[in-house]
Design an enzyme around this catalytic site. Structure first.
Site, PDB file in Angstrom:
ATOM      1  N   TYR A 266       5.114 -11.152   1.402  1.00 52.06           N
ATOM      2  CA  TYR A 266       3.804 -11.465   0.831  1.00 52.06           C
ATOM      3  C   TYR A 266       3.774 -12.880   0.279  1.00 52.06           C
ATOM      4  CZ  TYR A 266       1.997  -6.727   1.295  1.00 52.06           C
ATOM      5  OH  TYR A 266       1.539  -5.546   1.808  1.00 52.06           O
TER       6      TYR A 266
ATOM      7  N   GLU B 180       2.976   0.387  -1.209  1.00 49.28           N
ATOM      8  CA  GLU B 180       3.959   0.526  -0.134  1.00 49.28           C
ATOM      9  C   GLU B 180       5.300   1.008  -0.658  1.00 49.28           C
ATOM     10  OE1 GLU B 180       3.602  -3.366   1.653  1.00 49.28           O
ATOM     11  OE2 GLU B 180       1.470  -2.944   2.034  1.00 49.28           O
TER      12      GLU B 180
END
Length: 394
Positions: free
Chosen positions: A95, A135
């Protein structure tokens, strides 16, 4: 949460971003994959070549920017993406790479100034944290199941079965001989293959096509005209070969009460998640009505017909209707109607206020069927659909 000034600054930048359209995200992906080629092990390069992925990301950015004051509205989309990310074993540090590249792209293409870049940095950090936390929860839930795991696990191909001229089933068992995690009907398994010694990992999601048994998994693969992975699975895979799989994932699952009538609608290989749903309904002896609606090109391409009939025979209220778009001369008796799927034949079912509908198939097919459902008065909350790739039906 974001402060009012940050939200206002982002809102002010939306028109400039909207004006660029998917060209902005095209520049982003070009920069990201050039600067970090290892991420080609994650992204579906077919979607990159087609342009679907950059359009999907552009739409997602615009949706996020316009819902900053109503983030709960994005939760269904967040769950779908988080499930997909978990199937690809996305890591938190990835990310950071994406965020830095996104900000660099906005700066290079729009030069909006430090205040706007800082606002987008805050917004991206917030969204990234939402995904990372969700997640991680999915990873933990997967590995804590009996037979569960995190990351990739080696599976051996136990059986390969041609189901039609274009669809082949593969049965997979864990190479370590241990149990496998259960799953919900409608979820998918991700296969990860490195097809050449120096090539990138290829990841593909395939619906699970059976009721859970704790021993292994079955998927069905359609041969795609230019499909790298589907071509290998059809032409090169052999019994005994080892493939790597992530734990089952997916958010479009069969969850219904015993008294709820169910209609399963599919076309082509889109019947694969419906098979698992039908198998579980049969296993549970679902007492309410179950209807199977399927469209195929012709008899040669119609897969799993006998399996559907066998499962349906175990249910007390089951009916099916099959369409062949271009039936062959020897297809008589295998289908109920020619041409495209016309739901007029089940008009009585469409008026039932408690009936739930699940759809899967090519995007134009699902849009065509969804329009018929909506025109018949079926509310959107009763229409559930699975689509592989960055597309929307409703």
């Amino acid at each position: 949460m974001l402060d009012a000034q940050t939200i206002a600054t982002i809102h002010s930048s939306v028109p400039a971003i909207a004006k660029m359209g998917p060209a902005l995200t095209g520049c982003f992906y070009h920069k990201l994959l050039n600067d970090h080629p290892e991420l080609k092990n994650v992204f579906n390069m077919n979607n990159q070549r087609s342009g679907d992925q950059r359009e999907a990301l552009f739409n997602a950015i615009c949706a996020y920017a316009t819902h900053l004051e109503d983030l709960p509205a994005l939760l269904p989309a967040v769950e779908k993406i988080a499930q997909k990310h978990a199937s690809l074993n996305i890591r938190p540090e990835q990310y950071d790479l994406v965020g830095a590249t996104l900000l660099d792209t906005i700066k290079e293409q729009l030069n909006p100034g430090d205040e706007v870049l800082a606002a987008w940095g805050k917004a991206y950090a917030l969204l990234a944290q939402v995904f990372i936390q969700r997640e991680e929860a999915i990873y933990q839930a997967s590995e804590q199941k009996t037979g569960g795991w995190r990351g990739l696990r080696d599976f051996r191909i136990r059986r390969i079965t041609p189901e039609s001229s274009v669809i082949t089933s593969l049965e997979l068992v864990p190479n370590d001989g241990q149990p496998v995690a259960g799953f919900l009907p409608g979820q998918y398994l991700t296969l990860s293959l490195r097809l050449t010694e120096n090539g990138f990992m290829q990841h593909r999601q395939y619906s699970l096509t059976h009721a859970p048994d704790g021993k292994g998994y079955r998927i069905a693969v359609k041969r795609e005209a230019h499909g790298t992975v589907s071509g290998w699975l059809h032409d090169c895979a052999r019994v005994g070969d080892i493939v790597q799989c992530s734990a089952p994932a997916g958010d479009v699952v069969l969850q219904t009460e015993p008294a709820t009538p169910v209609t399963l609608i599919s076309a082509g290989v889109g019947q694969t998640p419906m098979l698992a749903m039908l198998a579980v309904l049969a296993q549970q002896q679902h007492p309410a009505a179950v209807t199977w609606l399927h469209a195929a090109e012709n008899g040669a391409q119609h897969a799993f017909a006998q399996e559907v009939a066998t499962l349906g025979a175990t249910l007390s209220h089951f009916c099916s209707h099959v369409w062949y778009r271009q039936p062959a001369s020897d297809d008589a008796g295998q289908y109920d109607a020619g041409g495209v799927m016309d739901l007029a034949c089940v008009s009585a079912e469409l008026s039932q206020p408690d009936r739930e509908f699940w759809l899967c198939g090519p995007l134009p097919f699902m849009q065509f069927v969804a329009r018929q459902l909506l025109d018949a008065g079926v509310t959107t909350d009763r229409i559930h659909y699975e689509v592989f790739g960055p597309h929307k039906v409703l």
